[in-house]
Design a protein around this motif. Structure first.
Motif, PDB file in Angstrom:
ATOM      1  N   ARG A 144       0.860  -1.175   0.000  1.00 39.07           N
ATOM      2  CA  ARG A 144       0.000   0.000   0.000  1.00 39.07           C
ATOM      3  C   ARG A 144       0.897   1.226   0.000  1.00 39.07           C
ATOM      4  NH1 ARG A 144      -2.977  -2.347   5.007  1.00 39.07           N
ATOM      5  NH2 ARG A 144      -0.980  -1.754   5.775  1.00 39.07           N
ATOM      6  N   PRO A 145       0.401   2.306  -0.543  1.00 35.80           N
ATOM      7  CA  PRO A 145       1.226   3.514  -0.520  1.00 35.80           C
ATOM      8  C   PRO A 145       1.474   3.971   0.921  1.00 35.80           C
ATOM      9  CG  PRO A 145      -0.799   3.861  -1.786  1.00 35.80           C
ATOM     10  CD  PRO A 145      -0.843   2.481  -1.212  1.00 35.80           C
ATOM     11  N   ARG A 146       2.634   4.489   1.163  1.00 35.44           N
ATOM     12  CA  ARG A 146       3.017   4.936   2.484  1.00 35.44           C
ATOM     13  C   ARG A 146       2.303   6.246   2.834  1.00 35.44           C
ATOM     14  NH1 ARG A 146       9.300   4.949   3.986  1.00 35.44           N
ATOM     15  NH2 ARG A 146       9.037   3.049   5.144  1.00 35.44           N
ATOM     16  N   ARG A 147       1.782   6.323   4.088  1.00 39.26           N
ATOM     17  CA  ARG A 147       1.124   7.553   4.531  1.00 39.26           C
ATOM     18  C   ARG A 147       2.148   8.476   5.157  1.00 39.26           C
ATOM     19  NH1 ARG A 147      -3.283   5.746   8.386  1.00 39.26           N
ATOM     20  NH2 ARG A 147      -2.544   3.641   8.144  1.00 39.26           N
ATOM     21  N   GLU A 148       1.965   9.712   4.924  1.00 40.93           N
ATOM     22  CA  GLU A 148       2.848  10.718   5.520  1.00 40.93           C
ATOM     23  C   GLU A 148       2.496  10.908   6.993  1.00 40.93           C
ATOM     24  OE1 GLU A 148       5.393  12.439   4.133  1.00 40.93           O
ATOM     25  OE2 GLU A 148       5.135  11.146   2.386  1.00 40.93           O
ATOM     26  N   GLY A 150       3.141   9.059   9.738  1.00 45.89           N
ATOM     27  CA  GLY A 150       2.639   8.096  10.644  1.00 45.89           C
ATOM     28  C   GLY A 150       3.211   6.784  10.513  1.00 45.89           C
TER      29      GLY A 150
END
Length: 150
Positions: A144-148, A150
């Motif tokens: 999954r794309p990495r969240r900024e 967190g």
């Protein structure tokens, strides 16, 4: 002592001349290659022994009989000075004629400077990639794309 030539050899012998020097030797025909019918008879009659044994056909083609009873076609050849063995399948799944055709195709590749085992592996690689059976899609599907933050 002068080696026998074909003219001097007894009628039940075959001349095999080596490329090194002028040496030649005469081999009785009883040791010559089996015919298709006799080889088929031998293959059907083979029983497993304590140790693996080989039944030769010609040009490096042989059947390896394992202690477990498997009869496996193998092709022994040399490529770039190294001894190699190519597996051709199990008898009776691969019959004598098919094994000989595969042997001839492998010998043709060798004459063109191509290792038959490497050619087979390249074909398998191409087929696997064409079918999408590579390692790459698997990990990408679970990422999954990495969240900024967190």
């Amino acid at each position: 002592m002068k080696p026998l030539s074909v003219q001097q050899a007894p009628p039940h012998a075959v001349d095999i001349t080596h490329s090194v020097g002028t040496n030649s030797r005469v081999v009785p025909t009883e040791l010559s290659l089996p015919t298709s019918a006799s080889l088929r008879r031998q293959l059907r009659a083979l029983r497993p022994a304590e140790k693996p044994c080989k039944i030769s056909d010609s040009a490096g083609l042989h059947v390896l009989v394992t202690p477990g009873g498997s009869k496996l076609w193998r092709l022994a050849y040399r490529f770039q000075g190294r001894q190699k063995v190519l597996a051709l399948g199990a008898y009776p799944d691969v019959l004598l004629g098919a094994a000989r055709r595969t042997r001839d195709a492998a010998r043709e590749l060798l004459e063109n400077g191509v290792d038959p085992a490497e050619a087979r592996n390249a074909e398998k690689r191409k087929a696997r990639i064409a079918a999408g059976h590579t390692f790459e899609p698997s990990p990408r599907s679970g990422l999954r794309p990495r969240r900024e933050g967190g």
